[in-house]
Design a protein around this motif. Structure first.
Motif, PDB file in Angstrom:
ATOM      1  N   ALA A  21     -18.708  25.263  13.972  1.00  0.00           N
ATOM      2  CA  ALA A  21     -17.858  25.570  12.807  1.00  0.00           C
ATOM      3  C   ALA A  21     -16.968  24.584  12.423  1.00  0.00           C
ATOM      4  CB  ALA A  21     -17.148  26.989  12.837  1.00  0.00           C
ATOM      5  N   MET A  22     -16.985  24.090  11.094  1.00  0.00           N
ATOM      6  CA  MET A  22     -16.347  23.090  10.448  1.00  0.00           C
ATOM      7  C   MET A  22     -15.628  23.235   9.157  1.00  0.00           C
ATOM      8  SD  MET A  22     -17.411  18.943  10.003  1.00  0.00           S
ATOM      9  CE  MET A  22     -18.724  19.215   8.823  1.00  0.00           C
ATOM     10  N   TYR A  23     -14.385  22.887   9.191  1.00  0.00           N
ATOM     11  CA  TYR A  23     -13.685  23.229   8.005  1.00  0.00           C
ATOM     12  C   TYR A  23     -12.784  22.100   7.489  1.00  0.00           C
ATOM     13  CZ  TYR A  23     -14.164  27.938   9.846  1.00  0.00           C
ATOM     14  OH  TYR A  23     -15.043  29.078  10.347  1.00  0.00           O
ATOM     15  N   LYS A  24     -12.611  22.005   6.534  1.00  0.00           N
ATOM     16  CA  LYS A  24     -11.745  20.868   5.872  1.00  0.00           C
ATOM     17  C   LYS A  24     -10.543  21.519   4.990  1.00  0.00           C
ATOM     18  CE  LYS A  24     -12.098  16.470   3.264  1.00  0.00           C
ATOM     19  NZ  LYS A  24     -11.096  16.801   2.398  1.00  0.00           N
ATOM     20  N   VAL A  25      -9.353  20.727   5.428  1.00  0.00           N
ATOM     21  CA  VAL A  25      -8.016  20.982   4.529  1.00  0.00           C
ATOM     22  C   VAL A  25      -7.323  19.740   4.225  1.00  0.00           C
ATOM     23  CG1 VAL A  25      -5.882  22.061   4.678  1.00  0.00           C
ATOM     24  CG2 VAL A  25      -7.796  23.225   5.931  1.00  0.00           C
ATOM     25  N   GLY A  26      -7.414  19.319   3.094  1.00  0.00           N
ATOM     26  CA  GLY A  26      -6.792  18.113   2.637  1.00  0.00           C
ATOM     27  C   GLY A  26      -7.598  16.929   3.255  1.00  0.00           C
ATOM     28  N   MET A  76     -10.390  18.841  17.022  1.00  0.00           N
ATOM     29  CA  MET A  76     -11.597  19.587  17.607  1.00  0.00           C
ATOM     30  C   MET A  76     -11.123  20.461  18.657  1.00  0.00           C
ATOM     31  SD  MET A  76     -14.477  16.326  18.317  1.00  0.00           S
ATOM     32  CE  MET A  76     -13.844  16.178  20.034  1.00  0.00           C
ATOM     33  N   GLY A  77     -11.534  21.624  18.800  1.00  0.00           N
ATOM     34  CA  GLY A  77     -11.367  22.520  19.915  1.00  0.00           C
ATOM     35  C   GLY A  77     -12.656  23.407  20.207  1.00  0.00           C
ATOM     36  N   GLY A  78     -12.429  24.149  21.363  1.00  0.00           N
ATOM     37  CA  GLY A  78     -13.617  24.809  21.966  1.00  0.00           C
ATOM     38  C   GLY A  78     -14.155  25.883  21.019  1.00  0.00           C
ATOM     39  N   THR A  79     -13.360  26.812  20.484  1.00  0.00           N
ATOM     40  CA  THR A  79     -13.865  28.170  19.879  1.00  0.00           C
ATOM     41  C   THR A  79     -13.953  28.070  18.341  1.00  0.00           C
ATOM     42  OG1 THR A  79     -12.168  29.144  19.636  1.00  0.00           O
ATOM     43  CG2 THR A  79     -13.095  29.352  21.747  1.00  0.00           C
TER      44      THR A  79
END
Length: 332
Positions: free
Chosen positions: A115-120, A80-83
């Motif tokens: 905003a959420m992304y998934k990598v493996g 997790m991170g702010g931006t």
């Protein structure tokens, strides 16, 4: 005493903690351990079991329309991170070092919030600024991991901070969080009463992350306390906000006192992050780069290009740690 259930990420080195803090052999709370024997999350809120459909509102997900186990069941790490920009860049960074074909797809785009992304095995997700925004995201991520039956997840926060007696560009891996009244707790009002939840990070995880740093990295890494302020200006003893009712001397005395307590940096999330992760028996670490030494000023005056390079440094350490796990499972 129950047997150890640590899924060791790295072989134990001399001086390291023998167990992770969420090891069942160390669980001494008066409530059941919030994880099952297989390491999956066991949220203790009985109301969840009685819900036919759970709307995970701020991520734009729900348990009826989405097969959360199919989507996220292979996850091991959440970062997790702010931006939104930073977490999109982290997703690209992880795709590169894990050699995964990847096209950025914001899985929570319908919420218009995070905003959420998934990598493996990696989720990369933004949480906004401050405890209120971060805890909404964190609690909903915990529910996603719960419904997906994720086993022994590790959650990282990568961010920026103001350092104390350390140079700009340094990394701080937090050992514990300190609130605005100088207590190592996250103070949460519930039903009209304040609950003080201990704010301590997993010791062994901190040690493992520190071992990822090399001399060639070109920056110094510290571990120690992190103050989580509820406000960016007066809450962090700044002199440049719209309100200021203390002197420069009082500010310096306060910051020096924080240093004497073992605080290395100031940000706005650490106490709640440590407390909620610990309450859920999930390992977590807060890895922040410092943008300035607060004893020397209040405003960030470093040029944008250098700031962006600074912000890559937590990604390097966390990414290197995750890559070690990926190497491990590919060998088995």
């Amino acid at each position: 005493m129950p047997d150890c259930d640590c899924d060791y990420m790295l072989p134990t080195k001399e001086g390291w903690e023998e167990h992770y803090d969420n090891c069942i052999s160390k669980w001494n709370s008066n409530v059941p351990c919030p994880k099952y024997a297989d390491g999956s999350i066991r949220l203790l809120n009985k109301n969840l079991a009685g819900m036919q459909q759970d709307f995970i509102y701020h991520l734009g997900l729900d348990t009826a329309k989405y097969d959360l186990k199919s989507m996220f069941g292979d996850v091991k790490f959440v970062c997790m991170g702010g931006t939104k920009y930073r977490m999109k860049e982290f997703a690209k960074h992880m795709a590169k070092i894990l050699n995964i074909d990847y096209e950025a797809n914001n899985l929570s785009k319908h919420s218009h919030r995070y905003a959420m992304y998934k990598v493996g095995p990696v989720i990369s997700v933004s949480h906004g600024i401050g405890i209120s925004s971060m805890t909404i995201l964190l609690q909903e991520i915990l529910k996603v991991l719960y419904y997906a039956k994720v086993k022994n997840p590790i959650i990282f926060r990568i961010g920026t901070s103001g350092g104390l007696k350390i140079p700009a560009g340094s990394i701080v891996i937090s050992s514990w969080g300190l609130n605005g009244t100088l207590e190592k707790t996250y103070d949460l009002p519930v039903l009209g009463k304040i609950r003080k939840i201990p704010s301590v990070f997993d010791k062994r995880l901190v040690q493992e992350l520190q071992s990822m740093v090399t001399e060639e990295d070109g920056f110094i890494t510290y571990s120690g306390g992190t103050m989580a302020a509820d406000d960016f200006y007066r809450g962090q003893a700044r002199l440049d906000g719209p309100f200021c009712d203390y002197t420069s001397e009082e500010k310096q005395s306060y910051l020096q006192h924080l240093c004497a307590l073992g605080v290395r940096n100031i940000e706005m999330e650490a106490t709640a992050f440590a407390a909620m992760a610990r309450e859920a028996a999930v390992r977590a670490a807060d890895v922040c780069v410092t943008l300035l030494d607060r004893l020397n000023g209040d405003q960030v005056t470093t040029d944008k290009e250098l700031l962006l390079k600074y912000q890559e440094r937590p990604m390097v350490i966390v990414g290197r740690y995750i890559a070690k796990y990926y190497e491990k499972i590919n060998k088995t």
